[in-house]
Scaffold this motif. Structure first.
Motif, PDB file in Angstrom:
ATOM      1  N   ALA A  23     -77.368  31.505  46.536  1.00  0.00           N
ATOM      2  CA  ALA A  23     -77.123  30.208  45.915  1.00  0.00           C
ATOM      3  C   ALA A  23     -78.170  29.833  44.885  1.00  0.00           C
ATOM      4  O   ALA A  23     -77.891  29.087  43.939  1.00  0.00           O
ATOM      5  N   VAL A  24     -79.392  30.339  45.025  1.00  0.00           N
ATOM      6  CA  VAL A  24     -80.468  29.931  44.125  1.00  0.00           C
ATOM      7  C   VAL A  24     -80.470  30.724  42.821  1.00  0.00           C
ATOM      8  O   VAL A  24     -81.100  30.326  41.843  1.00  0.00           O
ATOM      9  N   LEU A  25     -79.745  31.849  42.770  1.00  0.00           N
ATOM     10  CA  LEU A  25     -79.781  32.703  41.581  1.00  0.00           C
ATOM     11  C   LEU A  25     -79.267  31.980  40.339  1.00  0.00           C
ATOM     12  O   LEU A  25     -79.833  32.128  39.257  1.00  0.00           O
ATOM     13  N   ASN A  26     -78.202  31.205  40.495  1.00  0.00           N
ATOM     14  CA  ASN A  26     -77.647  30.528  39.320  1.00  0.00           C
ATOM     15  C   ASN A  26     -78.532  29.402  38.807  1.00  0.00           C
ATOM     16  O   ASN A  26     -78.856  29.359  37.609  1.00  0.00           O
ATOM     17  N   PRO A  27     -78.954  28.442  39.645  1.00  0.00           N
ATOM     18  CA  PRO A  27     -79.786  27.355  39.114  1.00  0.00           C
ATOM     19  C   PRO A  27     -81.126  27.826  38.574  1.00  0.00           C
ATOM     20  O   PRO A  27     -81.615  27.291  37.585  1.00  0.00           O
ATOM     21  N   ILE A  28     -81.719  28.828  39.200  1.00  0.00           N
ATOM     22  CA  ILE A  28     -82.997  29.335  38.692  1.00  0.00           C
ATOM     23  C   ILE A  28     -82.822  29.912  37.301  1.00  0.00           C
ATOM     24  O   ILE A  28     -83.599  29.638  36.378  1.00  0.00           O
ATOM     25  N   ASN A  29     -81.779  30.726  37.104  1.00  0.00           N
ATOM     26  CA  ASN A  29     -81.570  31.354  35.797  1.00  0.00           C
ATOM     27  C   ASN A  29     -81.049  30.382  34.762  1.00  0.00           C
ATOM     28  O   ASN A  29     -81.209  30.604  33.560  1.00  0.00           O
ATOM     29  N   THR A  30     -80.422  29.307  35.198  1.00  0.00           N
ATOM     30  CA  THR A  30     -80.014  28.266  34.261  1.00  0.00           C
ATOM     31  C   THR A  30     -81.231  27.580  33.653  1.00  0.00           C
ATOM     32  O   THR A  30     -81.243  27.243  32.464  1.00  0.00           O
ATOM     33  N   ALA A  31     -82.260  27.386  34.478  1.00  0.00           N
ATOM     34  CA  ALA A  31     -83.428  26.621  34.032  1.00  0.00           C
ATOM     35  C   ALA A  31     -84.556  27.489  33.488  1.00  0.00           C
ATOM     36  O   ALA A  31     -85.336  27.052  32.651  1.00  0.00           O
ATOM     37  N   ILE A  32     -84.661  28.735  33.963  1.00  0.00           N
ATOM     38  CA  ILE A  32     -85.817  29.566  33.626  1.00  0.00           C
ATOM     39  C   ILE A  32     -85.867  29.894  32.133  1.00  0.00           C
ATOM     40  O   ILE A  32     -86.937  30.138  31.571  1.00  0.00           O
ATOM     41  N   ILE A  33     -84.690  29.891  31.488  1.00  0.00           N
ATOM     42  CA  ILE A  33     -84.638  30.250  30.083  1.00  0.00           C
ATOM     43  C   ILE A  33     -85.190  29.150  29.187  1.00  0.00           C
ATOM     44  O   ILE A  33     -85.488  29.377  28.007  1.00  0.00           O
ATOM     45  N   ALA A  34     -85.353  27.940  29.734  1.00  0.00           N
ATOM     46  CA  ALA A  34     -85.747  26.793  28.913  1.00  0.00           C
ATOM     47  C   ALA A  34     -87.054  27.035  28.167  1.00  0.00           C
ATOM     48  O   ALA A  34     -87.180  26.697  26.989  1.00  0.00           O
ATOM     49  N   VAL A  35     -88.044  27.611  28.867  1.00  0.00           N
ATOM     50  CA  VAL A  35     -89.342  27.839  28.221  1.00  0.00           C
ATOM     51  C   VAL A  35     -89.415  29.203  27.554  1.00  0.00           C
ATOM     52  O   VAL A  35     -90.426  29.540  26.931  1.00  0.00           O
ATOM     53  N   ALA A  36     -88.347  30.020  27.664  1.00  0.00           N
ATOM     54  CA  ALA A  36     -88.371  31.365  27.099  1.00  0.00           C
ATOM     55  C   ALA A  36     -87.714  31.447  25.730  1.00  0.00           C
ATOM     56  O   ALA A  36     -87.896  32.440  25.017  1.00  0.00           O
ATOM     57  N   LEU A  37     -86.971  30.404  25.323  1.00  0.00           N
ATOM     58  CA  LEU A  37     -86.238  30.467  24.066  1.00  0.00           C
ATOM     59  C   LEU A  37     -87.176  30.665  22.869  1.00  0.00           C
ATOM     60  O   LEU A  37     -86.924  31.515  22.007  1.00  0.00           O
ATOM     61  N   ALA A  38     -88.232  29.873  22.813  1.00  0.00           N
ATOM     62  CA  ALA A  38     -89.169  29.984  21.689  1.00  0.00           C
ATOM     63  C   ALA A  38     -89.871  31.339  21.667  1.00  0.00           C
ATOM     64  O   ALA A  38     -89.913  31.997  20.608  1.00  0.00           O
ATOM     65  N   PRO A  39     -90.456  31.840  22.776  1.00  0.00           N
ATOM     66  CA  PRO A  39     -91.085  33.162  22.755  1.00  0.00           C
ATOM     67  C   PRO A  39     -90.115  34.283  22.396  1.00  0.00           C
ATOM     68  O   PRO A  39     -90.485  35.222  21.674  1.00  0.00           O
ATOM     69  N   ILE A  40     -88.865  34.203  22.878  1.00  0.00           N
ATOM     70  CA  ILE A  40     -87.887  35.239  22.539  1.00  0.00           C
ATOM     71  C   ILE A  40     -87.573  35.197  21.049  1.00  0.00           C
ATOM     72  O   ILE A  40     -87.493  36.241  20.384  1.00  0.00           O
ATOM     73  N   GLY A  41     -87.380  33.997  20.507  1.00  0.00           N
ATOM     74  CA  GLY A  41     -87.105  33.871  19.086  1.00  0.00           C
ATOM     75  C   GLY A  41     -88.225  34.441  18.227  1.00  0.00           C
ATOM     76  O   GLY A  41     -87.973  35.130  17.233  1.00  0.00           O
ATOM     77  N   ILE A  42     -89.468  34.190  18.617  1.00  0.00           N
ATOM     78  CA  ILE A  42     -90.614  34.713  17.856  1.00  0.00           C
ATOM     79  C   ILE A  42     -90.685  36.232  17.975  1.00  0.00           C
ATOM     80  O   ILE A  42     -90.884  36.949  16.981  1.00  0.00           O
ATOM     81  N   ALA A  43     -90.517  36.764  19.181  1.00  0.00           N
ATOM     82  CA  ALA A  43     -90.649  38.200  19.410  1.00  0.00           C
ATOM     83  C   ALA A  43     -89.565  39.001  18.704  1.00  0.00           C
ATOM     84  O   ALA A  43     -89.826  40.093  18.182  1.00  0.00           O
ATOM     85  N   LEU A  44     -88.339  38.476  18.668  1.00  0.00           N
ATOM     86  CA  LEU A  44     -87.219  39.206  18.095  1.00  0.00           C
ATOM     87  C   LEU A  44     -86.892  38.767  16.670  1.00  0.00           C
ATOM     88  O   LEU A  44     -85.980  39.322  16.052  1.00  0.00           O
ATOM     89  N   GLY A  45     -87.591  37.771  16.161  1.00  0.00           N
ATOM     90  CA  GLY A  45     -87.303  37.266  14.827  1.00  0.00           C
ATOM     91  C   GLY A  45     -85.937  36.622  14.738  1.00  0.00           C
ATOM     92  O   GLY A  45     -85.244  36.717  13.720  1.00  0.00           O
ATOM     93  N   ALA A  46     -85.539  35.957  15.813  1.00  0.00           N
ATOM     94  CA  ALA A  46     -84.207  35.344  15.881  1.00  0.00           C
ATOM     95  C   ALA A  46     -84.325  33.843  15.714  1.00  0.00           C
ATOM     96  O   ALA A  46     -85.168  33.205  16.355  1.00  0.00           O
ATOM     97  N   PRO A  47     -83.491  33.227  14.872  1.00  0.00           N
ATOM     98  CA  PRO A  47     -83.535  31.771  14.700  1.00  0.00           C
ATOM     99  C   PRO A  47     -82.949  31.057  15.909  1.00  0.00           C
ATOM    100  O   PRO A  47     -82.297  31.660  16.768  1.00  0.00           O
ATOM    101  N   ALA A  48     -83.146  29.750  15.949  1.00  0.00           N
ATOM    102  CA  ALA A  48     -82.653  28.957  17.072  1.00  0.00           C
ATOM    103  C   ALA A  48     -81.137  29.009  17.177  1.00  0.00           C
ATOM    104  O   ALA A  48     -80.578  28.921  18.277  1.00  0.00           O
ATOM    105  N   SER A  49     -80.434  29.174  16.034  1.00  0.00           N
ATOM    106  CA  SER A  49     -78.971  29.247  16.049  1.00  0.00           C
ATOM    107  C   SER A  49     -78.471  30.470  16.820  1.00  0.00           C
ATOM    108  O   SER A  49     -77.316  30.502  17.269  1.00  0.00           O
ATOM    109  N   GLU A  50     -79.330  31.485  16.977  1.00  0.00           N
ATOM    110  CA  GLU A  50     -78.972  32.685  17.741  1.00  0.00           C
ATOM    111  C   GLU A  50     -79.482  32.604  19.178  1.00  0.00           C
ATOM    112  O   GLU A  50     -78.748  32.929  20.119  1.00  0.00           O
TER     113      GLU A  50
END
Length: 446
Positions: A23-50
């Motif tokens: 039961a915890v797998l879905n809510p954890i993964n729903t929220a865990i990405i919140a702080v990862a969007l910016a680092p992923i965008g910087i690392a992959l050179g991807a804009p926020a629209s992606e």
């Protein structure tokens, strides 16, 4: 080795481990990405629209998949669906761990989030099915303690996602937010294989299994997909999705009112006003909750200039307060009191946010998060408990899945709200409302 028979007269506590992990797998993964969007965008050179599709992909997969998998759980039992779900979670973790670091890899991550969303669809419906089956076996009409534990793990624990994500990124980089699903998926499969029963007694026998309503599932999927994509990208260019959603929705109603074993039993649902109100409450609660979990987290990083680890830690009081109030009120049967207290606390948290600026001290942020933890614990607990008593026993898993669909629809509404208000960056600008709205307007027009 066969397990000993379940104890008579009380809940089989051996089921708790697979229930909570799944039961915890879905809510954890729903929220865990919140702080990862910016680092992923910087690392992959991807804009926020992606990178925003990393959020949308999981929403779309789970909003459509939860009631579908829930219906399959009602028909075939929990074990097979649970094991398949755990395996998909592990596969998603492996994809995020192994892909090369290039711009095109962002779409591999989006695919991983779709796989992850589908894999996490079984956990919550399976848990609700098991609780209902154990209630029927033991004769306990309201297993309040077990429902409270489930509420804590599925809703309140979601708030620890940004904290965990920040810590993982600080220690091992953005890949860790995906790779963590590899061991979690494996653990889920092992626990499910060892501890879950092949049959619970709620599912029909092999000879009595209803036919799968394939057309109903198709119409539902098309309607939801068109609606959700439109909400994620509201513009003149996406208006064509509205008639598709309407036509598919009308076809769904026409189909479900004429088939003997519908995917969504609209005849029963239409006559169950309290259950419809519960779904509506779930949507509204999720809208407010996820505006904080995603929108407020982005502001902490961009507007308050905190790093991902610090932003995650600021949200930790929500987790603590939510658990505390859920445990304190969990044994009490009153629903109205929980909803009233939770709603007042949501309003208070919103007022506190109005006075925040880029220089707001940490203690003020923490106090606001403590206040927000009250509805995080109480509202979700009340909604889950009412669903347990309002849904038909033979459709408890699919009803629980549909509840999650409404919950993620609220999450998408939240993303529309803060996405249009923030514009390109989640800042307070010159601390004037006009500046913020002007920025949002420029972003929308572009």
């Amino acid at each position: 080795m066969a397990l000993k028979p379940a104890p008579a007269g009380r809940f089989d506590r051996r089921l708790l481990a697979p229930m909570m992990v799944g039961a915890v797998l879905n809510p954890i993964n729903t929220a865990i990405i919140a702080v990862a969007l910016a680092p992923i965008g910087i690392a992959l050179g991807a804009p926020a629209s992606e990178t925003v599709w990393l959020v949308s992909a999981l929403y779309l997969a789970t909003a459509i998949g939860q009631p579908l998998v829930g219906r399959l759980v009602d028909i075939f039992g929990v074990k097979r669906l649970y094991l398949v779900g755990g395996a998909l979670v592990a596969v998603a973790g492996a994809i995020g761990l192994l892909i090369p670091e290039s711009h095109d890899s962002v779409w591999w991550l989006v695919a991983a989030r779709v796989v992850l969303g589908l894999g996490t669809c079984a956990g919550y419906p399976a848990a609700m099915h098991l609780i209902r089956a154990e209630g029927q076996r033991t004769g306990v009409a309201s297993p309040a303690v077990i429902l409270t534990i489930l509420s804590v793990t599925t809703q309140t624990v979601a708030v620890v996602g940004p904290t965990l994500g920040g810590l993982l990124i600080g220690a091992w980089g953005w890949r860790a937010t995906f790779a963590v699903n590899l061991p979690l998926g494996i653990v889920s499969v092992v626990l499910g294989a060892i501890l879950l029963p092949r049959r619970t007694g709620l599912e029909p026998s092999r000879d009595e299994r209803p036919r799968i309503d394939g057309l109903g599932i198709l119409f539902f999927a098309v309607a939801m997909l068109a609606l959700l994509i439109f909400l994620q990208n509201i513009s003149v260019g996406t208006l064509w999705l509205i008639p598709i959603a309407v036509v598919a929705g009308v076809a769904l109603v026409w189909r479900e009112l004429r088939v003997d074993s519908p995917f969504i039993d609209l005849r029963v649902l239409g006559g169950n006003g309290p259950l419809l109100l519960t779904y509506t409450r779930s949507l509204l609660t999720a809208t407010i909750s996820y505006t904080f979990v995603y929108g407020f987290t982005q502001w902490l990083e961009n507007g308050r200039s905190l790093d991902p680890t610090a932003a995650g830690l600021v949200l930790l009081p929500v987790f603590a307060a939510g658990i505390a109030v859920a445990l304190a009120f969990g044994r009490r049967p009153e629903v109205l009191r929980k909803l009233l207290i939770g709603s007042v606390a949501q309003l208070a948290a919103g007022v506190l946010v109005l006075f925040m600026t880029g220089a707001t001290p940490i203690w003020y942020l923490v106090v606001t998060m403590l206040v927000l933890g009250i509805p995080q614990g109480l509202n979700n607990l009340a909604i889950q408990n009412t669903l347990y008593h309002q849904a038909e026993p033979e459709r408890i898993a699919s009803s629980a899945g549909l509840l999650r669909t409404f919950f993620y629809l609220g999450a998408i509404v939240a993303s529309v709200v803060y996405g249009n208000v923030y514009g390109e960056r989640a800042t307070t600008g010159d601390c004037t409302c006009s500046a913020g709205w002007s920025s949002a307007s420029r972003s929308s027009s572009s």
